[in-house]
Structures are given as structure tokens and as C-alpha cells.
Design a protein around this motif. Structure first.
Motif, PDB file in Angstrom:
ATOM      1  N   PRO A  99       4.671  22.440  27.950  1.00  0.00           N
ATOM      2  CA  PRO A  99       4.606  23.023  26.597  1.00  0.00           C
ATOM      3  C   PRO A  99       5.418  22.254  25.562  1.00  0.00           C
ATOM      4  O   PRO A  99       5.095  22.279  24.374  1.00  0.00           O
ATOM      5  CB  PRO A  99       5.166  24.438  26.803  1.00  0.00           C
ATOM      6  CG  PRO A  99       4.931  24.741  28.245  1.00  0.00           C
ATOM      7  CD  PRO A  99       5.083  23.432  28.953  1.00  0.00           C
TER       8      PRO A  99
ATOM      9  N   LYS B 256      -0.914  18.828  27.983  1.00  0.00           N
ATOM     10  CA  LYS B 256      -0.945  20.166  28.580  1.00  0.00           C
ATOM     11  C   LYS B 256      -0.025  20.296  29.792  1.00  0.00           C
ATOM     12  O   LYS B 256       0.173  21.400  30.303  1.00  0.00           O
ATOM     13  CB  LYS B 256      -2.382  20.513  28.986  1.00  0.00           C
ATOM     14  CG  LYS B 256      -3.315  20.725  27.802  1.00  0.00           C
ATOM     15  CD  LYS B 256      -4.739  20.990  28.272  1.00  0.00           C
ATOM     16  CE  LYS B 256      -5.683  21.161  27.073  1.00  0.00           C
ATOM     17  NZ  LYS B 256      -7.099  21.345  27.520  1.00  0.00           N
TER      18      LYS B 256
ATOM     19  N   LYS C 171       3.496  19.738  23.215  1.00  0.00           N
ATOM     20  CA  LYS C 171       2.401  20.188  22.350  1.00  0.00           C
ATOM     21  C   LYS C 171       2.509  19.729  20.897  1.00  0.00           C
ATOM     22  O   LYS C 171       1.531  19.259  20.317  1.00  0.00           O
ATOM     23  CB  LYS C 171       2.307  21.727  22.417  1.00  0.00           C
ATOM     24  CG  LYS C 171       1.218  22.309  21.522  1.00  0.00           C
ATOM     25  CD  LYS C 171      -0.157  21.769  21.869  1.00  0.00           C
ATOM     26  CE  LYS C 171      -1.227  22.252  20.906  1.00  0.00           C
ATOM     27  NZ  LYS C 171      -2.500  21.556  21.088  1.00  0.00           N
ATOM     28  N   HIS C 172       3.674  19.863  20.295  1.00  0.00           N
ATOM     29  CA  HIS C 172       3.799  19.586  18.857  1.00  0.00           C
ATOM     30  C   HIS C 172       4.525  18.275  18.557  1.00  0.00           C
ATOM     31  O   HIS C 172       4.867  18.004  17.400  1.00  0.00           O
ATOM     32  CB  HIS C 172       4.493  20.757  18.156  1.00  0.00           C
ATOM     33  CG  HIS C 172       3.749  22.054  18.290  1.00  0.00           C
ATOM     34  ND1 HIS C 172       2.537  22.276  17.677  1.00  0.00           N
ATOM     35  CD2 HIS C 172       4.039  23.176  19.004  1.00  0.00           C
ATOM     36  CE1 HIS C 172       2.115  23.492  17.979  1.00  0.00           C
ATOM     37  NE2 HIS C 172       2.999  24.057  18.779  1.00  0.00           N
TER      38      HIS C 172
END
Length: 457
Positions: free
Chosen positions: A165, A162, A168-169
Motif C-alpha cells: 500500500p 499493488k 500507491k501514491h
């Protein structure tokens, strides 16, 4: 192991000081430089990851972004490194094994051209809390089993993701060595369990786990020491029989579930083997002197180095390479198996890599081979009968690769327990090719593998 009063007092004092300084801080981007810590060697991020909103305990981390990613940053694999011990700091892996800069004998840093963040992001976690620069607010919060270890790691990893960004993936690969042979399966297993109950955007994007010279199924592994040392030529038959007797004493204690006593008995086996062989270290039977990883503690007890890393502890705090307090907390856990967790990962189709340095006598090739063959997994017969391929790096034999579907096992020649230190370039090639599924680490022709069980012969 006994908890030392001095260590306990220091733990509490540092907790108070730590949280007066960074009550709301969870990460730190570094820009300053120092004499001992050149600017170019600074982590991309470093700081603390709280394990719970209701606890002040935190896991210390250093993160290094990929130097030359071959894919967009949002898709670049992220490796997480966990040290063993139990209670040894991942800063050992960072500054002595596989990080971008390694410690020299003169306590300076030099570039590591075989670092694991060449094309991947690399995150080091001081795990469990109380280890290295990580903070345990109370002694009672230090984990005493792998479930608690996994809970804390899950909280730290999700908090880290977190922070930016772009994380995130990114596919996450959890790696580690030695006692992390328990940590890595534990957090992998925990992530699968949690992901099944979470919404898509809350899940951890786990892509695989890798364990180097790992203690995973301790009883099965421990009973191999006598035969291993005998057939390598390090002990004679009388000594072998003496070791077998000591091994069986540990097995009996496990069967009675006297876990702490069983750990003590295993230590006696290893001490006996050490005394019989007279080797500099059981971690690599070819070494004339032990690993010099004590340099990590010397380096990290330099004030300007700590400041450069964003460490917030009192000046009187003494960094330990391995925490006796954490080791004592997990003493009874040591002989408990997590083999079922690896089986779960494989059954779920998760990619699993095991690798061992050929010369490790404590948790090496023979020890890992022993427990792997006992796995309850539908692919075990095919794996046992799969071809053991000769693996070459730059035209030279680097080791051997055996795999079936998502499971890969590698033996690396010329290496011991701290494999990235012994074989840096080959270790880098191994982890990169495995993550990217290149060469021998890619798909195999399963139709060419015999399905006849070796156990039927």
C-alpha cells in the motif's frame, strides 16, 4: 541476428520449471545471505511480475527502498530503471552502474555511495520478457514493437504498485539508457493513454521520464556519425565521405520501410566507424578497454547469487547480459522512431530529462541534439534559444544544463554511454536534483529567454 536453437530450447525448459516453482508467487522479500551476496546487499523485494492473467510470462525485478528518504515513505519518489539493448538485462544497471552494491573484478560486491536509491526507491525491471531472468512462456509473446513492450511494462508496474500500500501514491519516474530511449517514451506514452481512461485509484502516478544516451529517433541520429567523428578528429574527409555513403544507404532502406535491412545497414555504419577509428569502444572514445559489464553475467551465473535474489531457474540456465532471442525479435523495430511519443509527453506537460555522456560516439551529445531540434512541440524554439547553463557539483564543472519548462537536456563531462559508471557522483547529483527540481534543474525565468528562432537567422 538469428535465434539460436539452444536459446529457444532453454527458454521453454526454464518456463516450465519456473512456473512449477512459483505459480502463485509475484514477489519475494529476502532475508537469507550468502558468501557472494552479503545480507546487507540484498534487495528489499525481488521476484516476478506477471504481464497478464492469461499468460505465464513474467518480468523479473529487484527493488531497493530508499536508504535515507527526505520525505515520508508514502511520498518518496520511486525510480524505475530500464536497460537498453534491445534485450539487455537491467541487472547491468543494478550491479555495474547505479545500484546500491556494485560488482568487483573478484566477483564480490562493494557499496556504491553514488547509488540512485540514496533518497529514492529504485526498481530494476528485466525488460522485455525473455531478457535476463524474465520469463517468456513462448517465443511469440516476446514483443516485436514498442506498443507490446509498453503493454507488458504497464502490467508489471501496476502489479508492483499493488504489492505494498505504501507504493500507491508515490511519484514514479521512469528512467533508462541506450535502447531504453525507446522503451521509456513508449511506457510513458502508454501510461498517459491508459490514465485518461482509468479511474483515479487505477492510474499510474507518473511524474516524469529520464533518458540517458538514448536511441529515440534512429534515422536522424544515425546520419550524424560521419560529421561527429570527423570534427572530433577521429577520421579524415575521405573516410567521412565513405561513412556518409553508408548512412544514406540506411536512410533509403528506412524510406522503403525495409526495417530489418535498415537495422543491418546501421550496424554496418557503426562497424565501419569502429574499424576506421580503432577505438576500444565507441561507447566512450577515451577508454583504453571496453566497459567490463561482462562481470554481471559471471556474477549472476553463481548459484548462491541467484538464490539470494530469489531467481527461480533451472541450474542449467545460463544468464546472458543481453538476449540474442529478444534482440532478434526487436531487430526490425530498431530503426523506427518514437519521437512522437516524447512530443506527446511534453505537450501533456510531463517532465522529460535527456542526458548524455560527453564521450559517447554511438548515442551521444551530437546524436541527441540532432533529433531534439526537429521536435514538433510548442516550446522547441524557446528551448533552442534558452541559456546553456554551466552545471557544477561540489564547486567543479560537471556539465551543462539547457531547459525550457518541463524539458531538460544535460551534457555530463567526462562520461560515456554507461554514464553512472563513468561519473557516479555527478550522475547521482543530476538525477536527485532533477527529481527534486533543485538548482539548475528547478524553474527558470522564462521572460529572460529569447523567442527569436535560430532557424530565422
Amino acid at each position: 541476428m538469428k535465434m539460436k536453437k539452444k536459446n529457444s530450447t532453454t527458454l521453454f525448459i526454464n518456463t516450465l520449471i519456473f512456473f512449477s516453482l512459483i505459480q502463485f508467487q509475484t514477489s519475494l522479500s529476502l532475508s537469507d545471505s550468502s558468501t557472494s551476496f552479503p545480507k546487507e546487499a540484498l534487495p528489499t523485494k525481488s521476484g516476478y511480475l506477471q504481464i497478464s492473467p492469461t499468460s505465464t510470462s513474467s518480468i523479473f525485478y529487484t527493488f531497493y527502498e530508499a536508504k535515507n528518504s527526505t520525505s515520508p515513505l508514502s511520498q518518496t519518489p520511486l525510480l524505475i530503471w530500464l536497460q537498453g539493448g534491445p534485450g539487455c538485462s537491467s541487472m547491468v544497471g543494478n550491479f555495474y552502474e547505479l545500484g546500491p552494491y556494485l560488482i568487483t573484478n573478484s566477483l564480490t560486491l562493494q557499496p556504491n555511495h553514488a547509488s540512485w536509491n540514496r533518497i529514492f526507491g529504485l526498481l530494476f525491471l528485466d525488460n522485455p520478457i525473455g531478457t535476463g531472468f524474465s520469463v517468456a512462456s513462448t517465443l511469440q509473446e516476446i514483443p516485436t514493437d514498442q506498443t507490446a513492450v509498453a503493454e507488458h511494462l504497464f502490467a508489471a508496474i501496476t502489479r508492483f504498485v499493488k504489492l505494498d500500500p505504501v507504493f500507491k501514491h508515490r511519484p514514479i519516474y521512469i528512467t533508462g539508457e541506450s535502447y531504453a530511449g525507446k522503451y521509456v517514451p513508449a511506457i510513458g506514452y502508454y501510461i498517459l493513454e491508459k490514465n485518461a481512461k482509468l479511474k483515479d485509484f487505477e492510474r499510474v502516478n507518473l511524474a516524469g521520464v529520464a533518458i540517458g544516451n538514448g536511441l529515440t529517433d534512429p534515422v536522424t541520429q544515425m546520419v550524424t556519425h560521419a560529421d561527429n567523428a570527423y570534427y572530433v578528429g577521429l577520421i579524415n574527409e575521405r573516410q567521412k565521405n565513405e561513412l556518409v555513403k553508408a548512412q544514406l544507404e540506411a536512410v533509403e532502406l528506412v524510406e522503403r520501410r525495409n526495417w530489418s535491412e535498415a537495422t543491418d545497414a546501421r550496424n554496418r555504419v557503426l562497424n565501419l566507424l569502429q574499424n576506421m577509428t580503432g577505438l576500444a569502444t565507441l561507447y566512450d572514445y577515451s577508454r583504453k578497454i571496453p566497459y567490463e559489464d561482462y562481470l554481471v553475467a559471471k556474477f549472476l551465473n553463481i548459484d548462491e547469487v541467484r538464490k539470494a535474489l530469489g531467481v527461480n531457474v533451472d541450474e542449467s540456465f545460463v544468464y546472458e547480459k543481453c538476449s540474442h532471442v529478444v534482440g532478434a525479435a526487436l531487430h526490425a523495430d530498431l530503426m523506427k522512431s518514437v519521437k512522437y511519443m516524447v512530443e506527446k509527453l511534453l505537450k501533456e506537460g510531463m517532465r522529460v530529462l535527456l542526458y548524455q555522456g560527453q564521450r559517447d560516439l554511438r548515442v551521444g551529445v551530437v546524436q541527441v541534439e540532432a533529433w531534439v531540434k526537429t521536435m514538433k512541440w510548442e516550446g522547441i524554439v524557446e528551448y533552442v534559444n534558452a541559456e546553456r547553463e554551466i552545471w557544477k557539483v561540489n564547486g567543479e564543472v560537471a556539465g551543462y544544463v539547457q531547459k525550457w519548462k518541463s524539458f531538460t537536456n544535460v551534457v555530463v563531462l567526462g562520461g560515456g554511454h554507461l554514464l553512472p559508471t563513468d561519473q557516479p557522483s555527478n550522475s547521482q547529483a543530476m538525477i536527485e536534483d532533477w527529481v527534486l527540481e533543485k538548482g539548475l534543474f528547478g524553474n527558470v525565468l522564462y521572460s529572460n529567454v529569447s523567442t527569436k528562432s535560430l532557424y530565422d537567422e
